[in-house]
Design an enzyme around this catalytic site. Structure first.
Site, PDB file in Angstrom:
ATOM      1  N   LYS A 127      59.846  48.327  15.279  1.00 32.15           N
ATOM      2  CA  LYS A 127      59.700  47.845  16.660  1.00 32.15           C
ATOM      3  C   LYS A 127      61.081  47.446  17.146  1.00 32.15           C
ATOM      4  CE  LYS A 127      55.097  47.599  17.220  1.00 32.15           C
ATOM      5  NZ  LYS A 127      54.396  46.382  16.816  1.00 32.15           N
ATOM      6  N   HIS A 130      64.781  43.250  20.268  1.00 32.46           N
ATOM      7  CA  HIS A 130      65.155  43.131  21.680  1.00 32.46           C
ATOM      8  C   HIS A 130      65.656  41.745  22.036  1.00 32.46           C
ATOM      9  CE1 HIS A 130      61.413  41.026  22.350  1.00 32.46           C
ATOM     10  NE2 HIS A 130      60.768  41.987  21.701  1.00 32.46           N
ATOM     11  N   HIS A 133      64.305  38.502  20.772  1.00 32.32           N
ATOM     12  CA  HIS A 133      64.551  38.054  19.394  1.00 32.32           C
ATOM     13  C   HIS A 133      65.815  37.225  19.268  1.00 32.32           C
ATOM     14  CE1 HIS A 133      61.970  41.638  18.425  1.00 32.32           C
ATOM     15  NE2 HIS A 133      61.372  40.671  17.774  1.00 32.32           N
TER      16      HIS A 133
HETATM   17  N1  ARG Z   1      57.286  38.901  12.829  1.00 33.16           N
HETATM   18  C1  ARG Z   1      56.785  37.897  13.717  1.00 33.16           C
HETATM   19  C2  ARG Z   1      56.975  38.317  15.165  1.00 33.16           C
HETATM   20  O1  ARG Z   1      57.852  39.090  15.466  1.00 33.16           O
HETATM   21  C3  ARG Z   1      57.450  36.562  13.535  1.00 33.16           C
HETATM   22  C4  ARG Z   1      57.302  35.973  12.166  1.00 33.16           C
HETATM   23  C5  ARG Z   1      57.398  34.509  12.183  1.00 33.16           C
HETATM   24  N2  ARG Z   1      57.345  33.915  10.891  1.00 33.16           N
HETATM   25  C6  ARG Z   1      56.262  33.608  10.212  1.00 33.16           C
HETATM   26  N3  ARG Z   1      56.386  33.079   9.034  1.00 33.16           N
HETATM   27  N4  ARG Z   1      55.049  33.837  10.707  1.00 33.16           N
HETATM   28  O2  ARG Z   1      56.248  37.821  16.011  1.00 33.16           O
END
Ligand code: ARG
Length: 572
Positions: A127, A130, A133
């Site tokens: 993905k 962007h 982030h």
């Molecule tokens: N990958 C997730 C996202 O992009 C964020 C992860 C956050 N960390 C966690 N331990 N849940 O939304």
């Protein structure tokens, strides 16, 4: 360095019965108006015990304190004792400490022998990485650096989103419409386009969804072919992410993402069963959180597959066992507040008292002046493009300003990327904000370029005086501090003095903007001093004292910027 507040509390304690130095310290105030002193002590609380009116007590205390070396003046106004520090005593303490500690100035070892995990960035593979982030990435990195500087034993974790049913779709889509060369050339853009196509096509052909589910099951069960594709998607995505991390100067100690926990979930489910926390609901396994005013946590679907929240629970248990953390910090958007409240509650219900050490640090949304983004519709602003554009525009500005930078490419990178980081960390993290090109690249506002430019200006003064700043401690010998007691010099010294406490506060509140604000204050105070006073004067004693202050200001700005994750060029 002397802790002047504590020092004053100890002195006051000798004159006040019934209060400890710690209690007195907590009562001492720093007047907003420096004409009322560097410190003030309110006497209201003493009236009852002493059976005297507070203004009388204040006056008597002031008389007792007057004449001590640490003060230049002590007076009283109404119920307050107003204390002015001896400027030379303070300057000596601050500036010799800065000269001795150099790049460690501002640090303390409050964190010794304590492990702190900072999880940040954590994008989803295949993905786009962007502009949205940027917040977790940059705020998380600053929080890590603050804790590290305070002596904590830190671990940076990137909890990659690299697992879940969407990889079934991704594999099906790639097999149908994908092309190896395209993925190699532009991994994320290509993979994203297949994924978007999958969603379009599955509207007319819902059987695609079943196919994707079956493929994901194969992947979960370790089927070679599917696993190889997934692994490849992960690798090429990570290569793209790492390009951005390199531009930002960010590293991680671990990339253990969601997939890392795929074989650690059974154990968690067993514990949950053992503790009678799981309930069946329409074939799925859930945890009822009604008593805590939260929707249930869905732990396992009907088909036996686990979810995002299950992996977070497994990750926390694994981290506690592996690292025995003092704090386990998650820098994740406030949209996920409920998710974090739910799983941290589950950890508590599992009987783990360390649930309190799992800390979610939320932040608000970033939006663009051009309007909102939408990944589905392909309206994405890639972080890499934002950083490139910042560097390019900075290069234009530098050329236009005709600055004689030796290495324009390097300076443009340090200033352009620094500007993006600085804007990000200027805002209190919880507030939403709009990303603005005009604001960030302004050399005059309260911006990254302004602060970096101030640092370069201080460096140039030191260069012109041919000072070897590597041996700064020599500069601090035989200094006549009376030359730097003028208003702007002393205001600057006081801000430098406060740097260590500001750093502790920023770390404890997980709020890098507190430090950003303070660095701007130091830069502005430096520029006032630079404007008010002639530094490279002919009198060697006067010059020496002033240069020592310039050095301490420069080093404080540099250390502060470094904690935000920014470079401080010597010339620009
Ligand atoms: N990958 C997730 C996202 O992009 C964020 C992860 C956050 N960390 C966690 N331990 N849940 O939304």
């Amino acid at each position: 360095m002397t802790d002047f507040k504590m020092e004053i509390a100890l002195i006051l304690a000798r004159h006040i019965e019934g209060l400890t130095a710690e209690e007195i310290e907590s009562m001492i105030e720093i007047p907003a108006d420096s004409k009322m002193g560097d410190y003030a002590f309110p006497c209201f609380r003493l009236a009852k015990a002493l059976k005297k009116a507070p203004p009388i007590i204040a006056q008597e205390l002031a008389e007792q304190l007057a004449g001590m070396e640490i003060f230049s003046q002590v007076g009283s106004v109404n119920a307050y004792v107003n204390m002015f520090l001896n400027k030379e005593v303070l300057s000596k303490s601050v500036l010799t400490t800065a000269a001795e500690m150099k790049e460690r100035y501002g640090s303390t070892n409050v964190g010794l022998n304590r492990k702190v995990i900072v999880e940040f960035s954590s994008p989803n593979i295949a993905k786009p990485f962007h502009i949205g982030h940027i917040r977790s990435t940059v705020i998380g990195n600053a929080i890590y650096k603050l804790y590290h500087f305070l002596g904590y034993d830190t671990v940076r974790i990137n909890h990659l989103g690299d697992y879940g049913t969407q990889f079934g779709k991704m594999i099906v889509a790639y097999r149908k419409w994908g092309n190896k060369e395209d993925v190699e050339k532009e991994p994320i853009k290509s993979l994203l386009s297949y994924y978007v196509k999958f969603h379009e096509e599955s509207e007319a052909h819902p059987e695609l969804e079943d196919e994707a589910r079956a493929v994901f099951t194969l992947l979960e069960n370790g089927s070679q072919e599917e696993y190889a594709l997934w692994k490849w998607f992960r690798e090429v995505s990570l290569m793209e992410f790492k390009r951005v991390y390199d531009m930002l100067g960010i590293d991680f100690d671990s990339y253990a993402g969601e997939s890392f926990y795929s074989d650690k979930m059974g154990k968690v489910i067993d514990i949950l069963k053992e503790k009678n926390l799981l309930v069946s609901s329409e074939g799925a396994q859930i945890i009822d959180l009604d008593a805590y005013n939260m929707p249930p946590a869905l732990i396992m679907k009907q088909d036996g597959s686990t979810l995002y929240i299950t992996r977070d629970i497994a990750a926390a248990v694994y981290r506690k066992e592996t690292y025995d953390f003092y704090k386990n910090i998650y820098v994740v958007a406030s949209q996920q507040n409920l998710h974090f409240q739910q799983w941290i509650k589950v950890i508590e219900l599992m009987g783990y008292d360390w649930s309190k050490q799992c800390i979610h640090i939320p932040f608000g949304l970033v939006s663009l002046e051009e309007g909102t983004m939408s990944t589905r519709k392909g309206r994405v602003v890639y972080l890499e493009e934002v950083l490139r554009r910042a560097v390019d525009q900075t290069r234009d500005i530098i050329i236009e300003k005709n600055v004689n930078a030796e290495d324009i490419d390097l300076i443009s990178r340090q200033v352009g990327i620094g500007a993006v980081i600085f804007q990000e960390l200027s805002n209190g993290r919880i507030k939403d904000y709009t990303f603005s090109w005009d604001k960030i690249l302004n050399f005059e506002g309260e911006t990254g370029p302004y602060v970096q430019y101030t640092h370069a200006r201080a460096s140039s003064v030191l260069r012109n005086a041919s000072l070897d700043t590597e041996k700064a401690e020599l500069m601090a010998q035989d200094v006549d501090y009376s030359f730097i007691t003028g208003e702007s010099a002393f205001a600057l010294t006081k801000l430098i003095y406060r740097l260590p406490e500001v750093i502790i506060e920023a770390a404890e509140r997980y709020e890098p903007s507190i430090l950003t604000r303070h660095i701007v204050d130091i830069a502005q105070a430096f520029n006032r001093f630079y404007h008010d006073e002639h530094i490279l004067v002919s009198d060697p004693k006067e010059k020496k004292a002033k240069l020592l202050l310039v050095y301490a200001a420069k080093q404080s700005i540099k250390n502060g910027l470094s904690l935000l994750g920014m470079q401080a060029p010597e010339k620009m």
